[in-house]
Design a protein around this motif. Structure first.
Motif, mmCIF file in Angstrom:
data_model
loop_
_atom_site.group_PDB
_atom_site.id
_atom_site.type_symbol
_atom_site.label_atom_id
_atom_site.label_comp_id
_atom_site.label_asym_id
_atom_site.label_seq_id
_atom_site.Cartn_x
_atom_site.Cartn_y
_atom_site.Cartn_z
ATOM 1 N N LEU A 126 0.843 -1.142 -0.093
ATOM 2 C CA LEU A 126 -0.038 -0.158 0.111
ATOM 3 C C LEU A 126 1.079 1.388 0.086
ATOM 4 O O LEU A 126 1.697 1.560 1.031
ATOM 5 N N LEU A 127 0.934 1.851 -1.061
ATOM 6 C CA LEU A 127 1.901 3.265 -1.257
ATOM 7 C C LEU A 127 1.039 4.647 -0.749
ATOM 8 O O LEU A 127 -0.048 4.503 -1.366
ATOM 9 N N THR A 128 1.481 5.411 0.087
ATOM 10 C CA THR A 128 1.013 6.488 0.305
ATOM 11 C C THR A 128 1.961 7.673 0.228
ATOM 12 O O THR A 128 3.051 7.556 0.000
ATOM 13 N N GLU A 129 1.487 8.761 0.341
ATOM 14 C CA GLU A 129 2.685 9.908 0.296
ATOM 15 C C GLU A 129 3.544 9.805 1.449
ATOM 16 O O GLU A 129 4.706 10.564 1.294
ATOM 17 N N ARG A 130 3.384 9.280 2.466
ATOM 18 C CA ARG A 130 4.111 9.079 3.657
ATOM 19 C C ARG A 130 4.929 7.780 3.911
ATOM 20 O O ARG A 130 5.455 7.499 4.789
ATOM 21 N N GLY A 131 4.853 7.002 3.021
ATOM 22 C CA GLY A 131 5.329 5.626 2.810
ATOM 23 C C GLY A 131 4.506 4.601 2.464
ATOM 24 O O GLY A 131 3.569 4.621 1.802
ATOM 25 N N LYS A 132 5.219 3.310 2.619
ATOM 26 C CA LYS A 132 4.575 2.014 2.115
ATOM 27 C C LYS A 132 4.239 1.059 3.257
ATOM 28 O O LYS A 132 4.921 1.074 4.215
ATOM 29 N N THR A 133 3.225 0.383 3.146
ATOM 30 C CA THR A 133 2.810 -0.623 3.971
ATOM 31 C C THR A 133 2.678 -2.112 3.106
ATOM 32 O O THR A 133 1.959 -1.925 2.056
ATOM 33 N N THR A 134 3.444 -3.001 3.554
ATOM 34 C CA THR A 134 3.535 -4.544 2.740
ATOM 35 C C THR A 134 2.700 -5.277 3.431
ATOM 36 O O THR A 134 2.712 -5.570 4.723
ATOM 37 N N ILE A 135 1.623 -5.811 2.786
ATOM 38 C CA ILE A 135 0.866 -6.834 3.430
ATOM 39 C C ILE A 135 1.276 -8.240 2.515
ATOM 40 O O ILE A 135 0.875 -8.705 1.386
ATOM 41 N N ALA A 136 1.489 -9.378 3.501
ATOM 42 C CA ALA A 136 2.097 -10.673 2.841
ATOM 43 C C ALA A 136 0.711 -11.541 2.615
ATOM 44 O O ALA A 136 -0.376 -11.327 3.081
ATOM 45 N N ASP A 137 1.008 -12.304 1.655
ATOM 46 C CA ASP A 137 -0.163 -13.291 1.207
ATOM 47 C C ASP A 137 -0.685 -13.891 2.305
ATOM 48 O O ASP A 137 -1.834 -14.354 2.626
ATOM 49 N N MET A 138 0.222 -14.424 3.279
ATOM 50 C CA MET A 138 0.002 -15.268 4.483
ATOM 51 C C MET A 138 -0.869 -14.437 5.199
ATOM 52 O O MET A 138 -1.949 -14.986 6.204
ATOM 53 N N VAL A 139 -0.837 -13.123 5.187
ATOM 54 C CA VAL A 139 -1.647 -12.237 6.349
ATOM 55 C C VAL A 139 -2.921 -12.445 5.879
ATOM 56 O O VAL A 139 -4.106 -12.404 6.532
ATOM 57 N N VAL A 140 -3.341 -12.163 4.609
ATOM 58 C CA VAL A 140 -4.740 -12.251 3.808
ATOM 59 C C VAL A 140 -5.021 -13.880 4.131
ATOM 60 O O VAL A 140 -6.470 -13.845 4.370
ATOM 61 N N ALA A 141 -4.475 -14.749 3.946
ATOM 62 C CA ALA A 141 -5.026 -16.008 4.215
ATOM 63 C C ALA A 141 -5.384 -16.429 5.606
ATOM 64 O O ALA A 141 -6.543 -16.960 5.732
ATOM 65 N N VAL A 177 -6.771 -23.110 3.397
ATOM 66 C CA VAL A 177 -6.926 -21.810 2.946
ATOM 67 C C VAL A 177 -6.020 -21.430 1.874
ATOM 68 O O VAL A 177 -4.873 -21.581 2.031
ATOM 69 N N THR A 178 -6.540 -20.967 0.584
ATOM 70 C CA THR A 178 -5.644 -20.431 -0.346
ATOM 71 C C THR A 178 -5.890 -19.129 -0.906
ATOM 72 O O THR A 178 -7.294 -19.022 -0.872
ATOM 73 N N VAL A 179 -5.095 -18.244 -0.992
ATOM 74 C CA VAL A 179 -5.433 -16.864 -1.656
ATOM 75 C C VAL A 179 -4.479 -16.719 -2.793
ATOM 76 O O VAL A 179 -3.523 -17.085 -2.976
ATOM 77 N N GLU A 180 -4.999 -15.733 -3.404
ATOM 78 C CA GLU A 180 -4.401 -15.249 -4.427
ATOM 79 C C GLU A 180 -4.518 -13.571 -4.478
ATOM 80 O O GLU A 180 -5.831 -13.016 -4.362
ATOM 81 N N VAL A 181 -3.186 -12.942 -4.302
ATOM 82 C CA VAL A 181 -3.550 -11.143 -4.017
ATOM 83 C C VAL A 181 -2.944 -10.637 -5.322
ATOM 84 O O VAL A 181 -1.823 -11.183 -5.631
ATOM 85 N N GLY A 182 -3.631 -9.769 -5.769
ATOM 86 C CA GLY A 182 -3.097 -8.833 -6.955
ATOM 87 C C GLY A 182 -2.788 -7.360 -6.421
ATOM 88 O O GLY A 182 -2.689 -7.297 -5.139
ATOM 89 N N GLU A 183 -2.931 -6.682 -7.165
ATOM 90 C CA GLU A 183 -2.663 -5.226 -7.015
ATOM 91 C C GLU A 183 -3.602 -4.592 -6.130
ATOM 92 O O GLU A 183 -3.392 -3.558 -5.221
ATOM 93 N N ARG A 184 -5.173 -4.703 -6.438
ATOM 94 C CA ARG A 184 -6.113 -4.209 -5.888
ATOM 95 C C ARG A 184 -6.954 -5.140 -5.191
ATOM 96 O O ARG A 184 -8.151 -4.834 -4.743
ATOM 97 N N GLN A 185 -6.960 -6.493 -5.513
ATOM 98 C CA GLN A 185 -7.821 -7.620 -5.346
ATOM 99 C C GLN A 185 -7.275 -8.741 -4.921
ATOM 100 O O GLN A 185 -6.284 -9.121 -5.001
ATOM 101 N N ALA A 186 -8.283 -9.566 -4.089
ATOM 102 C CA ALA A 186 -7.867 -10.771 -3.632
ATOM 103 C C ALA A 186 -8.918 -11.769 -3.906
ATOM 104 O O ALA A 186 -9.890 -11.579 -4.005
ATOM 105 N N ALA A 187 -8.522 -13.207 -4.112
ATOM 106 C CA ALA A 187 -9.465 -14.004 -4.161
ATOM 107 C C ALA A 187 -9.123 -15.101 -3.398
ATOM 108 O O ALA A 187 -7.934 -15.486 -3.100
ATOM 109 N N VAL A 188 -10.003 -15.779 -2.768
ATOM 110 C CA VAL A 188 -9.982 -16.913 -1.377
ATOM 111 C C VAL A 188 -10.380 -18.160 -2.123
ATOM 112 O O VAL A 188 -11.699 -18.342 -2.585
ATOM 113 N N ASP A 189 -9.700 -19.514 -1.746
ATOM 114 C CA ASP A 189 -10.496 -20.707 -1.899
ATOM 115 C C ASP A 189 -10.251 -21.481 -0.597
ATOM 116 O O ASP A 189 -9.156 -21.115 0.103
ATOM 117 N N LEU A 190 -11.250 -22.014 -0.109
ATOM 118 C CA LEU A 190 -11.278 -22.852 1.086
ATOM 119 C C LEU A 190 -12.096 -24.001 1.121
ATOM 120 O O LEU A 190 -12.903 -24.135 0.364
#
Length: 150
Positions: free
Chosen positions: A22-37, A78-91
């Motif tokens: 996640l990019l903002t004017e004040r920095g970036k935040t990284t979210i791992a696929d494992m977090v979404v899962a 649980v399996t996830v696929e994470v893209g630029e703005r979207q995520a898909a979940v299989d479980l």
């Protein structure tokens, strides 16, 4: 009624190695696929009528992992696929006997979409659910997802 995103919410971007940044004017935040899962797995387990998440080999491997880590992995099944703005979940899930499978599936989808979108800022495009088994009263098998001990 359409929902518009607040423009102050940062837009997700893909990063190498999986995950979302996640990019903002004040920095970036990284979210791992494992977090979404993990979020998706925990959200599924919160739904009434879900006896367990993951079946077959995933639960067997999870049981081995549990012995060493001391708890159930929220990503089992649980399996996830994470893209630029979207995520898909299989479980895969085991549903309690007597619960309406369509209602349980709708509850799982609703809870996963709500949690992932609110916690990660990603649009969830789909939640694919495989009902792999039905837990019968008094049946031996995987422990329920919630503790039933007082």
């Amino acid at each position: 009624m359409s929902t518009q995103r607040n423009e102050t919410v940062p837009r997700p971007r893909i990063r190498e190695g999986g995950g979302t940044t996640l990019l903002t004017e004040r920095g970036k935040t990284t979210i791992a696929d494992m977090v979404v899962a993990k979020i998706a797995g925990m959200a599924a387990r919160e739904v009434t009528g879900v006896h367990a998440v993951g079946t077959g080999m995933t639960r067997a491997l999870g049981a081995v992992r549990e012995r060493f880590s001391g708890g159930v992995s929220p990503t089992t099944g649980v399996t996830v696929e994470v893209g630029e703005r979207q995520a898909a979940v299989d479980l895969a899930v085991i549903v309690d006997y007597g619960a309406s499978i369509p209602d349980v599936a709708a509850g799982i989808r609703r809870n996963i979409v709500n949690k992932v979108e609110n916690m990660c800022g990603l649009e969830v495009t789909e939640v694919n659910i495989a009902v792999e088994d039905l837990h019968l009263p008094g049946e031996e098998g995987p422990e329920p997802t919630e503790s039933r001990v007082q």
